[in-house]
Design a protein around this motif. Sequence first.
Motif, PDB file in Angstrom:
ATOM      1  N   VAL A 120      11.738   7.351  14.337  1.00 25.95           N
ATOM      2  CA  VAL A 120      11.099   8.685  14.282  1.00 25.95           C
ATOM      3  C   VAL A 120       9.841   8.570  13.429  1.00 25.95           C
ATOM      4  N   ALA A 121       8.982   9.544  13.593  1.00 28.25           N
ATOM      5  CA  ALA A 121       7.736   9.559  12.801  1.00 28.25           C
ATOM      6  C   ALA A 121       8.074   9.805  11.329  1.00 28.25           C
ATOM      7  N   MET A 122       7.452   9.022  10.469  1.00 29.90           N
ATOM      8  CA  MET A 122       7.708   9.098   9.021  1.00 29.90           C
ATOM      9  C   MET A 122       6.427   9.519   8.297  1.00 29.90           C
ATOM     10  N   GLN A 123       6.600  10.349   7.261  1.00 31.28           N
ATOM     11  CA  GLN A 123       5.459  10.728   6.420  1.00 31.28           C
ATOM     12  C   GLN A 123       5.600  10.019   5.075  1.00 31.28           C
ATOM     13  N   TYR A 124       4.517   9.458   4.613  1.00 31.90           N
ATOM     14  CA  TYR A 124       4.541   8.714   3.344  1.00 31.90           C
ATOM     15  C   TYR A 124       3.125   8.636   2.801  1.00 31.90           C
ATOM     16  N   ARG A 125       3.050   8.181   1.556  1.00 35.49           N
ATOM     17  CA  ARG A 125       1.749   8.071   0.883  1.00 35.49           C
ATOM     18  C   ARG A 125       1.245   6.631   0.970  1.00 35.49           C
ATOM     19  N   PHE A 126      -0.065   6.495   1.332  1.00 34.01           N
ATOM     20  CA  PHE A 126      -0.667   5.172   1.529  1.00 34.01           C
ATOM     21  C   PHE A 126      -1.858   5.057   0.574  1.00 34.01           C
ATOM     22  N   LEU A 127      -1.910   3.917  -0.127  1.00 31.09           N
ATOM     23  CA  LEU A 127      -2.933   3.719  -1.161  1.00 31.09           C
ATOM     24  C   LEU A 127      -4.313   3.548  -0.541  1.00 31.09           C
ATOM     25  N   LYS A 128      -5.287   4.278  -1.104  1.00 31.88           N
ATOM     26  CA  LYS A 128      -6.671   4.125  -0.665  1.00 31.88           C
ATOM     27  C   LYS A 128      -7.383   3.128  -1.590  1.00 31.88           C
ATOM     28  N   LYS A 129      -8.527   2.707  -1.158  1.00 30.71           N
ATOM     29  CA  LYS A 129      -9.255   1.698  -1.927  1.00 30.71           C
ATOM     30  C   LYS A 129      -9.716   2.261  -3.280  1.00 30.71           C
ATOM     31  N   ASP A 130      -9.959   3.593  -3.323  1.00 27.70           N
ATOM     32  CA  ASP A 130     -10.413   4.199  -4.593  1.00 27.70           C
ATOM     33  C   ASP A 130      -9.244   4.539  -5.521  1.00 27.70           C
ATOM     34  N   GLY A 131      -8.004   4.190  -5.162  1.00 31.98           N
ATOM     35  CA  GLY A 131      -6.863   4.431  -6.050  1.00 31.98           C
ATOM     36  C   GLY A 131      -6.064   5.674  -5.705  1.00 31.98           C
ATOM     37  N   PHE A 161       0.819  -1.230   0.000  1.00 35.22           N
ATOM     38  CA  PHE A 161       0.000   0.000   0.000  1.00 35.22           C
ATOM     39  C   PHE A 161       0.849   1.274   0.000  1.00 35.22           C
ATOM     40  N   ILE A 162       2.101   1.142   0.404  1.00 35.22           N
ATOM     41  CA  ILE A 162       2.948   2.341   0.456  1.00 35.22           C
ATOM     42  C   ILE A 162       3.370   2.732  -0.965  1.00 35.22           C
ATOM     43  N   HIS A 163       3.387   4.027  -1.245  1.00 33.63           N
ATOM     44  CA  HIS A 163       3.754   4.517  -2.587  1.00 33.63           C
ATOM     45  C   HIS A 163       5.163   4.027  -2.928  1.00 33.63           C
ATOM     46  N   PRO A 164       5.377   3.548  -4.186  1.00 34.85           N
ATOM     47  CA  PRO A 164       6.688   3.002  -4.546  1.00 34.85           C
ATOM     48  C   PRO A 164       7.856   3.939  -4.252  1.00 34.85           C
ATOM     49  N   ASP A 165       7.614   5.236  -4.391  1.00 33.37           N
ATOM     50  CA  ASP A 165       8.708   6.190  -4.170  1.00 33.37           C
ATOM     51  C   ASP A 165       9.072   6.328  -2.687  1.00 33.37           C
ATOM     52  N   ASP A 166       8.172   5.880  -1.799  1.00 28.40           N
ATOM     53  CA  ASP A 166       8.416   6.058  -0.366  1.00 28.40           C
ATOM     54  C   ASP A 166       8.892   4.767   0.317  1.00 28.40           C
ATOM     55  N   ARG A 167       8.825   3.636  -0.374  1.00 26.12           N
ATOM     56  CA  ARG A 167       9.062   2.339   0.270  1.00 26.12           C
ATOM     57  C   ARG A 167      10.489   2.230   0.834  1.00 26.12           C
ATOM     58  N   GLU A 168      11.488   2.530   0.043  1.00 28.89           N
ATOM     59  CA  GLU A 168      12.870   2.363   0.488  1.00 28.89           C
ATOM     60  C   GLU A 168      13.169   3.252   1.697  1.00 28.89           C
ATOM     61  N   ARG A 169      12.647   4.502   1.647  1.00 28.96           N
ATOM     62  CA  ARG A 169      12.877   5.432   2.768  1.00 28.96           C
ATOM     63  C   ARG A 169      12.258   4.889   4.058  1.00 28.96           C
ATOM     64  N   ILE A 170      11.053   4.280   3.951  1.00 27.10           N
ATOM     65  CA  ILE A 170      10.378   3.728   5.119  1.00 27.10           C
ATOM     66  C   ILE A 170      11.171   2.520   5.650  1.00 27.10           C
ATOM     67  N   LEU A 171      11.640   1.692   4.704  1.00 23.27           N
ATOM     68  CA  LEU A 171      12.367   0.480   5.098  1.00 23.27           C
ATOM     69  C   LEU A 171      13.645   0.834   5.862  1.00 23.27           C
ATOM     70  N   PHE A 173       0.126   9.659   5.447  1.00 27.89           N
ATOM     71  CA  PHE A 173       0.155   9.213   6.829  1.00 27.89           C
ATOM     72  C   PHE A 173       1.440   9.691   7.491  1.00 27.89           C
ATOM     73  N   GLN A 174       1.323  10.019   8.778  1.00 26.03           N
ATOM     74  CA  GLN A 174       2.521  10.210   9.614  1.00 26.03           C
ATOM     75  C   GLN A 174       2.507   9.061  10.642  1.00 26.03           C
ATOM     76  N   THR A 175       3.493   8.190  10.545  1.00 25.68           N
ATOM     77  CA  THR A 175       3.469   6.936  11.311  1.00 25.68           C
ATOM     78  C   THR A 175       4.691   6.838  12.225  1.00 25.68           C
ATOM     79  N   LEU A 176       4.408   6.403  13.468  1.00 20.69           N
ATOM     80  CA  LEU A 176       5.485   6.103  14.422  1.00 20.69           C
ATOM     81  C   LEU A 176       5.471   4.596  14.682  1.00 20.69           C
ATOM     82  N   THR A 177       6.587   3.957  14.435  1.00 13.84           N
ATOM     83  CA  THR A 177       6.695   2.502  14.617  1.00 13.84           C
ATOM     84  C   THR A 177       7.476   2.206  15.903  1.00 13.84           C
ATOM     85  N   GLN A 178       6.879   1.331  16.703  1.00 15.41           N
ATOM     86  CA  GLN A 178       7.528   0.971  17.965  1.00 15.41           C
ATOM     87  C   GLN A 178       7.668  -0.556  18.054  1.00 15.41           C
TER      88      GLN A 178
END
Length: 637
Positions: free
Chosen positions: A89-100, A65-75, A105-110
């Motif tokens: 740290v909190a990351m901002q990225y694009r997340f695919l919606k059901k309508d395309g 669901f994560i935008h291809p351009d943001d995947r490596e940065r998130i990983l 999202f700003q996400t904090l992973t713990q």
Amino acid sequence: MEERPGQEKIKLDQNQDLYRVLIETSRELICLHDPEGIYLYVNPIIETLTGFKPEEMLGRNPYDFIHPDDRERILIDSHNPAKEGKPTVAMQYRFLKKDGDYVWFQTLTQPIKNKEGKVTHLNTTSRDVTDQVQLTESLQQEKKFSSIMAELAKVGAWESNLETGILYWSSEIYKILERDPSLGIDRDTVYQKYSYSEDLEKLRENNLRVYQKGETYSVEHRMVTGTGRVIWVRTQGKPAYSDGRIVGVYGAMQDITLSKLVEEEIRLSEKKFSEAFHSSGNGIILLDRNGHFLELNQSFAKMLGYEPDELLFKSFQDVTYPEDLNVGAEAFRKIIDGERDSAQFAKRYLHKKGHIVWVFITGVAVRKDSGELMFIVSQIQDISRKRILENILREKNARLRSVGNHLKERISQLEEFNQIVSHNMRSPIGNISTLVKFLEEAETEKERVEYMEYLKTTSDQLLTTLNEIVEVIKIRQSPKVVSEEIQFESVFSRVKAMFLGQILEYEAEIIADFSESPSIVYPQVYLESIFLNLLSNSLKYRSESPHPVIRFRTYWSHGNHILEVQDNGLGIDLNKHGDQIFKLHKRFHRNTDGRGLGLFMTKNQIESLGGEIQVESTPGQGTKFIIHLSKANEFAI
């Protein structure tokens, strides 16, 4: 009081229910993942944020669901550190919606560890920051545009705080004044190093008014850059308030050096044009597309006898000689339509006192870059004197040609007279000599009487011929007969009355139209003779059918006073007799009376007064005589 084991379980169950309620009603997206990120739990808000239901997410990988351009940065920046149990740290990225579409999202992973410290799960909390991201992007775009505009317009901002003494320059002002931004700036440096000494007082006064009166200002002045260049800037200042009191000044500074240079060049150009315009000896005018004067110099006004202000309310047509209104009109139209850019022509203007002024005009179109006509600038040269001299020269040449033609004519007449003498007079004289000899030798009275009759007849013929020649010589040698203003109709009526009998007998239709030119200053006896000979000629050489129609009319043509006489008579073959038609005693129709004297006399009378006669004729269709009674003075201006 100690809690019993059953009571502890009840309390734990109540806490778990409370956490579940909090998680499932949270406005943030809360998810539980295995270490590889696979969804194990997703709270219900996922459907509101993305359109997917929680059960659709379970067992799936977030990277789907994560935008291809943001995947490596998130990983790299979040997922891997979390798997190793490190803080993220909190990351901002694009997340695919059901309508395309995508949601930001700003996400904090713990990481969640077991008792041995091994990461067994990952917990993520996410919130929708799409509006915040879009606002940030808009602000960044605005900032980018502002920076570009400032750079293109060479405008920088500045602020001076009176209380702290701090002076701020934007980066663009550092560029304008060629100063290293790392050096910073203060007011003393501005006044001592960058202000142009002659303009410093003006700048101080403006700033003082802002401090004391709260007035804004906009002033153009010179500054000196870090490399020593003198530049022009426009500085604007406004008061800065705090708690209702002025605490400083802020404003903008724009580099206007280029526009000042252009402005100066335009000013110099206009000055040069103005000096050339007003001091020129030739007339210069500016015309709009309708031919109205936009501006004119003193020389042009003086040329036409007006004051400049008087002409500004007129058009060039108003001062043009009426017969020349169309002169240059086509060239003027082509300039307006963009078909050409310049034109030259000569024409006549009317002086205020009424006389004609000959001018030579050179007109040039002045257009905008788009091609639109702004105005036409024309140089007007007075060529009246030149024209007069040219006319005098041409008149003299014409007179020389006329004298030459007259001499040729005289030579031709002399030859003709020689021929008359040699043929028309020599024979009778020889005949007289013979008759005198016969008379002397006559033997009877009857013979003497008979010879005397022959001698008398021959003598009369010789006398008649001599009188005709003398008459012609008188005409040629005495051209200054008295002229007076006479009406064509009056003279023609008298001549017509002389032929009334023949007109009635031949049923001739005589049409006279002198309306276009009813009178002329001319010798009456000559005009009467011309009418008489031409009318007599037309009646004499009439056609039997149809009935004779003879037209007389007068008119002006190119300044020439014309008498035109046309009939529908027998006509003359000009190919055969064209060079003999005005000769003495020449006749071209055998069955008619005549001595061949009328046209000979008419031609001599006309030419003795400077005119000329032409003939057009076709056998069987009639003859037209075109008589230039007076020729135009082509040199009059």
